[in-house]
Design a protein around this motif. Structure first.
Motif, PDB file in Angstrom:
ATOM      1  N   ASP A  46      49.496  47.612   2.564  1.00 39.17           N
ATOM      2  CA  ASP A  46      50.403  46.844   1.706  1.00 39.17           C
ATOM      3  C   ASP A  46      51.456  47.759   1.092  1.00 39.17           C
ATOM      4  OD1 ASP A  46      48.887  44.477   2.082  1.00 39.17           O
ATOM      5  OD2 ASP A  46      47.569  45.006   0.404  1.00 39.17           O
ATOM      6  N   ARG A  60      55.708  48.102   1.380  1.00 37.95           N
ATOM      7  CA  ARG A  60      56.591  47.990   0.214  1.00 37.95           C
ATOM      8  C   ARG A  60      57.438  49.235   0.015  1.00 37.95           C
ATOM      9  NH1 ARG A  60      52.266  46.107  -3.830  1.00 37.95           N
ATOM     10  NH2 ARG A  60      51.460  44.416  -2.558  1.00 37.95           N
ATOM     11  N   ASP A  70      45.643  45.758  -3.691  1.00 39.75           N
ATOM     12  CA  ASP A  70      46.539  46.338  -2.692  1.00 39.75           C
ATOM     13  C   ASP A  70      45.825  47.366  -1.828  1.00 39.75           C
ATOM     14  OD1 ASP A  70      48.823  44.906  -3.244  1.00 39.75           O
ATOM     15  OD2 ASP A  70      49.603  46.380  -4.674  1.00 39.75           O
ATOM     16  N   VAL A 105      57.453  50.798  -6.998  1.00 40.80           N
ATOM     17  CA  VAL A 105      56.854  49.468  -6.879  1.00 40.80           C
ATOM     18  C   VAL A 105      55.463  49.536  -7.505  1.00 40.80           C
ATOM     19  CG1 VAL A 105      58.136  48.741  -4.826  1.00 40.80           C
ATOM     20  CG2 VAL A 105      55.999  50.011  -4.557  1.00 40.80           C
TER      21      VAL A 105
END
Length: 316
Positions: free
Chosen positions: A161, A165, A157, A151
């Motif tokens: 975060d 993910r 970020d 990702v």
């Protein structure tokens, strides 16, 4: 396939959830005791509780000992799946099942083997993070790669975060990797040892701000230690300041690293960088702070006057 899990915290919990929802039979869960370590008391969903709620036999151990060996022999798994197992698994354990052991690691191996890979990757300015499913061998996080997914890392970020993910990748990658193994696939990618890096467990010492780092590096350092992780911190005299929010200053400020320089916008600029004496560096703009008693306040509220220095250790 009959699957035994070696897992801990939310990473292991997500892995067990995926296994329980798959076509495979979970015959054993091995996990660590709960810990109050700063980095192990967060993201601490219980593997043991989830296993027990689903009728899966559980063994709680810090290391694979004789009881774990006995449990494996009774369970007779076709494969072990490991995720966030915190201690060494010896070859006679990881090679016990006919299909060996699939380890799930939250980095894009061969880079960032070891501990806290997402935090280290964010500190280092990597453009992406991810999860790797690989076969376990004698070397830590070095086995052949079955699947890998990534990702991107955005400019704002935080580690929190990126945790969310990457942890969302665990279920799909576990199920898809097991599908490859069940089919008998063996054409897995070899890791290039020349591209490998290995990182140690993080401790509070690793959150101490070094004002000789550049403002860009320090801004990432703050984002990499977002709540609920232990925050980046510095000292103003004897007072510890945990930095909750920071940015790179617009202005360039010269002098000695750590100097409390000037208010800029909604923050206070601190001189940063080993070569700050040349006056070409941006500063780190402190925006929001937390004191040891839990009080949170804007940096402009805390620093009523400019001058003085922030240091890595309290003033005596």
């Amino acid at each position: 396939m009959r699957v035994a899990l070696f897992g801990y915290q939310t990473w292991g919990h997500r892995t067990l959830e995926a296994l329980l929802g798959s076509e495979h039979e979970v015959v054993l869960a091995v996990t660590h005791p709960a810990s109050d370590h700063a980095y192990e008391s967060i993201w601490s969903d219980s593997v043991a509780d989830l296993a027990a709620a689903n009728g899966v036999p559980v063994v709680v151990r810090n290391r694979p000992d004789e009881e774990v060996e006995r449990a494996l022999k009774e369970a007779q798994p076709d494969i072990i799946v490991a995720n966030n197992w915190r201690t060494w698994i010896p070859p006679h354990i990881f090679d016990f099942p006919p299909k060996g052991t699939l380890n799930v690691h939250d980095s894009l191996l061969p880079a960032y083997a070891g501990f806290a890979p997402v935090i280290w990757a964010l500190i280092n300015g990597e453009s992406e993070v991810g999860v790797t499913a690989h076969m376990m061998n004698d070397d830590l996080d070095a086995g052949d790669i079955v699947l890998q997914r990534a990702v991107p890392v955005g400019p704002a970020d935080t580690a929190t975060d990126l945790f969310h993910r990457t942890v969302d990748l665990i279920g799909p990658i576990v199920v898809d990797a097991l599908a490859r193994l069940a089919r008998g696939d063996t054409d897995f990618a070899k890791q290039d040892p020349s591209k490998a890096s290995f990182f140690h467990k993080r401790s509070i010492e690793d959150s101490r701000i070094d004002w000789t780092w550049s403002a860009d590096e320090l801004e990432r350092f703050v984002r990499a230690q977002s709540d609920p992780y232990p925050n980046a911190f510095t000292y103003h005299g004897a007072t510890r300041l945990r930095v909750l929010s920071a940015a790179v200053s617009t202005g360039r400020y010269g002098g000695t690293p750590g100097r409390i320089f000037i208010k800029e916008g909604d923050g206070v600029a601190i001189v940063a960088g080993a070569d700050a004496r040349y006056g070409r560096n941006h500063g780190l703009l402190l925006r929001r702070l937390r004191l040891d008693d839990g009080t949170e306040l804007a940096a402009t509220e805390y620093f009523r006057a400019m001058g003085g220095y922030l240091r890595g250790h309290p003033a005596e």
